[in-house]
Structures are given as C-alpha cells and as structure tokens.
Design an enzyme around this catalytic site. Structure first.
Site, short mmCIF file in Angstrom:
data_model
loop_
_atom_site.label_atom_id
_atom_site.label_comp_id
_atom_site.label_asym_id
_atom_site.label_seq_id
_atom_site.Cartn_x
_atom_site.Cartn_y
_atom_site.Cartn_z
CE1 TYR A 75 24.39 53.86 -7.43
CE2 TYR A 75 22.91 53.36 -9.50
CZ TYR A 75 23.22 53.14 -8.06
OH TYR A 75 22.11 52.60 -7.34
CE LYS A 130 20.19 51.90 -0.90
NZ LYS A 130 19.53 52.62 -1.24
CE LYS A 153 23.73 22.70 28.65
NZ LYS A 153 25.17 22.77 28.21
CD GLU A 202 26.62 28.99 23.16
OE1 GLU A 202 26.94 27.87 22.77
OE2 GLU A 202 25.68 29.35 23.75
CG HIS A 252 51.01 26.96 21.21
ND1 HIS A 252 51.16 26.73 19.79
CD2 HIS A 252 52.09 27.65 21.57
CE1 HIS A 252 52.18 27.40 19.56
NE2 HIS A 252 52.69 28.02 20.71
CB SER A 289 19.02 23.23 28.75
OG SER A 289 18.47 21.99 28.19
N1 ARG Z 1 18.27 53.32 -4.93
C1 ARG Z 1 19.66 53.76 -5.61
C2 ARG Z 1 20.68 53.40 -4.55
O1 ARG Z 1 20.39 53.00 -3.59
C3 ARG Z 1 19.82 55.16 -5.86
C4 ARG Z 1 20.38 55.45 -7.01
C5 ARG Z 1 19.97 55.02 -8.16
N2 ARG Z 1 20.35 55.71 -9.31
C6 ARG Z 1 20.07 55.41 -10.56
N3 ARG Z 1 20.48 55.91 -11.64
N4 ARG Z 1 19.27 54.04 -10.70
O2 ARG Z 1 21.88 53.27 -4.98
#
Ligand code: ARG
Length: 493
Positions: free
Chosen positions: A315, A323, A281, A288, A154, A275
């Site tokens: 997909y 990504k 400082k 941070e 605490h 600072s």
């Molecule tokens: N640029 C797409 C990705 O990063 C690749 C796959 C795309 N596939 C499709 N059928 N449009 O996920």
C-alpha cells in the site's frame, strides 16, 4: 489518533491535504458493516469477549446514524473514515472494548474491503440502468421495424436500413457492457480483510468467516495482493468507460439526426435547452454533456491507471487518490444511462424524412448490383455497371429510378455492358427501399422479419439478465440482513 510515534499534531493544511473524508462519506456505511463482521469474527475466534463485542457493535450501530452535520465536523478532524469510525467507537464503547476493534486489521485491508463492497453495489446499479436502457431500445425498435432510413459509412449514404436496426445495434453493445461488468463482479466480490497491512497476522483470524458474513464469494488470498492491488478498480472504470463511449456515439448520432438538415428525429422539448438570445433554439444540451462526460471518463481511466503505474508493491497513499475516480466514474455513467433512457424513450422519429432521404439516395446501388449477381453477372462487373449508372445519374441530377431507357442506353454504352439496358430497367422498376430490405436475407440484416426475430431474442436475453441481477441482489441482501439480525441479537444481551 495514530500519532504516538510522531511529535505534535498533524499540521492543519497537511491534514486537509491528506484527508479523504470528503469522498469517504460514500464508504461510511460499508466501513461500519465491514467492522461489524470483523468484530463478530474476533469474538468467535476468542480474541474479544462477548461483552466487548456487544459494546463495539452497539457503538457501530449508533455510527449508522451519523448525520451529515456530524460528518462535516469529522471532516476537519480525521484523515479518513476508518479513523473517524474507530474513534467514534472508542469514545462510546471505551478504550478497553473499542480499542480492540482494530485487532488483526489494518486500514490497508479495510479500505480495499470498503471499495469492493461499494463497487459490487455499483455494478448492480449500473447493470440495472443498462437493462432499463436496453428495454427502451427494444420497445422503440419494435415500433420502428419498418422505419426505413439510409445507413452511413464515412458519414456518407452506404446501404439502406431501418431505425430499429440502428437501435438494436446499441442494445447489443450494451449487452456486452453487462457481460464485462459481470465478469468484473466475480473478481470484485472477494474479501481482502485479514491481510492486515501487507503480511497477514499472528492472531488466529478466520478470513473466510468474515468473507461469508459479508456475502463475498471468497477471499483475496495473498496478503500483498489483497492490500495493494487495484486492478478491480481499473477494470470497473474501463468497463464504465466503454459504456460511456457507446453512449457518446449514440449521443452524436441523435444530435446529428436532429439537426434541421437531417431532420430524422426530434428531441422532446423537456429534454432540451434553449438560447438566452436566439428565440428559435432547441439545443440538445444533455447529449452534448454526455459526449463531453465520455471524455471526462477517459481522463478518469487514465488517471486511475496512472496511479497504479510503477507503484511499488504494497500500500502507498497514492492509492487513496483512486477512490474519488471510482466514485466519479460511477456517478457519470449512472446518470448518463438514466438520461439516455429518457431520450430514447421520448425521441420523436420522423419516418417520412428518413424515407424521403432513403428514396433520394443512391444507397440502393448495392441492392441493384446484387440483383444482377442473382442473374449470373460477376459481382465485379455488376459493381462497375451500377457505379457507371450512379455516375451518370448524379451528373444529370437524377435518382436511379428516374433514369429513362435513353439514359440507360447512354450510361451503359461500354461493350462490357452491352444488352443490359432492358434488364437494368426492369430491375430498377422493381426496386424500392422497402423491397430492398425485404430481400435482405442474411442473419442480422435489417430485413423486417429478421428484426422481429432479433427483438424477440433480445427481450428474452434482457429478462434473463434481470433475473440474474435480482437473484444476486436478493442473495446479498439476505446475507447482509442475517448479519444485521446477528448484530441486533449480540447487542441486546
Ligand atoms: N485513507 C486511506 C485510503 O483511502 C486509507 C488507508 C491508509 N493507510 C495508511 N497506512 N495510511 O487509501
């Protein structure tokens, strides 16, 4: 390139909106190597000729030299790295050969492959960075076995401990981070290639062969699962997120303890910022930012999960957005681990301030109560007795050891505590922070001998993990080097 079904060129704003070329630069290498393995398999299965293979491989080898400038131009023309590399190969190898590279493959299994190859490398880099931090924690712990300090619950003084004990706690959390990544690695290191768009192919591919050429343990069997699952990304991001949360707590402790009020530790000048206006400082800015980036990571994980939530099977382009999240997660965590290692390694430990705080503290109270328990008193009575002593001492602005016989007699006037004053006086005269720690006998306590045992065990554990990571890395390097040799020999005909 894929637009024969559609009329006209893709609108330029839509292309910019769709394109993943920016984040794909970190997949370029994996895309090329994956395409090499795929093409070799196509040749071995009789789907392309030896000459076609050589031309494809030679173009792919050239693609490894694509410069940042060329990549920039490509950004304006392609939707993603898969399209860019395929076009590059067709331009060099001709449509009759290059046009065969994408046989029995889809961008859907291809992007999953690239990501899996990148993440398995990322896991190895993160594990090595964690081990570097663990080793520094162990080194500093070794020096600080006898650096006594109050421990907090605490954020109030709780029990006495040592700085080494604190550092070892984080080493153990980081070991668990490695364990999580290790188990994630096993699920990442499977090849999705050959699943095609979602339902496999009528062409005689050998999925296991591609997997083995690329150093995967096996394949992701079900073609729907192989192309549309991203749980490996969620697992990777959540594992890194936990590591960032560990680091954020350490960062918070170090910032707090380096404040003037605590003065337990000091950051070396080169790891702090100042600072523009206040000349005195010395700000812990890297820590941070680490604290803030742990929050960014929470956002990254939530975003990654949000992309997968209720996404129809198979997909969908939504998956592309995941990504950049993975790449952010890796960069944030990797950089933070390096900075934390530098901070722990350069931290100036102010033993005297820590000891002063420990000596001024009532955190010795539980040790005193346990002395009474050792002499046969019920713990609940001892707890009340020492609580009464602390209340008296606090009211009179004294430390427990400063209480005189007279103080003890007035503090312990309740009938329950009759005749205990002498005993308490003798216990108080024998306790000190150092004595308290040396009396702690439970496994995993801050007793200095226990600390030494724990440090030794963890050094061995770290060595074991390093061996494991480097064996795995060498095995993968060896496999990829063999693939490269094969490519070279197939190119030179
Ligand atoms: N640029 C797409 C990705 O990063 C690749 C796959 C795309 N596939 C499709 N059928 N449009 O996920």
């Amino acid at each position: 390139m894929y637009r024969s079904r559609l009329k006209g060129r893709l609108d330029e704003h839509v292309l910019a909106y769709l394109s993943s070329m920016d984040e794909d630069s970190s997949l370029l290498h994996y895309d090329i190597v994956g395409s090499e393995a795929h093409s070799i398999m196509l040749y071995e299965q009789g789907l392309i000729s030896r000459d076609e293979l050589s031309r494809i491989l030679s173009a792919l080898e050239d693609a490894k030299q694509i410069s940042p400038e060329e990549l920039k131009v490509m950004r304006e023309r392609y939707e993603d790295v898969h399209e860019a590399v395929e076009t590059y190969v067709i331009e060099r190898a001709g449509m009759d050969a290059g046009g065969k590279m994408h046989t029995a493959r889809s961008r859907n299994d291809q992007v999953a492959l690239d990501l899996r190859m990148k993440i398995r490398d990322d896991i190895t880099s993160i594990e090595s960075a964690i081990l570097d931090l663990i080793d520094v924690l162990l080194l500093r712990a070794e020096e600080c076995v006898d650096a006594v300090m109050p421990m907090y619950t605490h954020l109030q003084h709780a029990q006495l401990g040592s700085f080494s004990h604190y550092l070892l706690a984080y080493a153990d959390m980081l070991f668990r981070d490695i364990e999580r990544l290790e188990s994630c690695y096993a699920r990442v290191n499977l090849s999705p290639l050959g699943a095609s768009a979602i339902g496999g192919t009528s062409l005689p591919v050998d999925r296991e062969r591609v997997a083995s050429l690329l150093g995967f343990d096996s394949i992701v069997e079900n073609s729907i699962d192989a192309t549309s699952s991203r749980d490996f990304i969620l697992e990777f991001c959540s594992s890194l997120c936990i590591t960032m949360l560990d680091l954020s707590r350490m960062a918070e402790d170090i910032m707090l303890w380096s404040s003037t009020e605590f003065n337990y530790v000091e950051l070396p000048d080169e790891l702090t910022s100042t600072s523009s206006v206040m000349p005195q400082k010395k700000n812990p800015c890297p820590l941070e930012l680490m604290r803030a980036r742990a929050s960014t990571m929470l956002g990254v994980l939530a975003a990654a999960m949000g992309i997968v939530r209720a996404l129809p099977s198979g997909y969908s382009r939504d998956l592309q957005e995941g990504k950049r999240l993975v790449f952010d997660a890796f960069r944030i965590t990797y950089e933070s681990l390096i900075i934390m290692k530098q901070i722990v390694s350069g931290l100036i430990v102010k033993r005297k301030s820590m000891l002063d705080a420990a000596e001024r503290s009532y955190a010795i109270a539980l040790d005193v109560a346990e002395q009474l328990v050792q002499r046969g008193m019920a713990f609940r009575v001892a707890h009340r007795l020492v609580g009464a002593l602390v209340a008296y001492a606090h009211a009179h602005n004294k430390g427990l050891k400063e209480l005189s016989m007279e103080d003890l007699n007035s503090a312990l006037h309740e009938p329950l505590y009759r005749d205990t004053a002498e005993l308490i006086a003798s216990i108080l005269s024998s306790v000190s922070p150092e004595v308290s720690l040396s009396r702690r006998s439970s496994k995993g306590s801050p007793n200095p001998r226990e600390q030494e045992r724990m440090i030794h065990a963890r050094k061995e554990r770290s060595k074991g993990y390093r061996g494991m990571v480097s064996t795995r890395e060498e095995r993968l390097e060896h496999t990829l080097a063999s693939l490269q040799d094969m490519v070279k020999s197939l190119v030179m005909r």
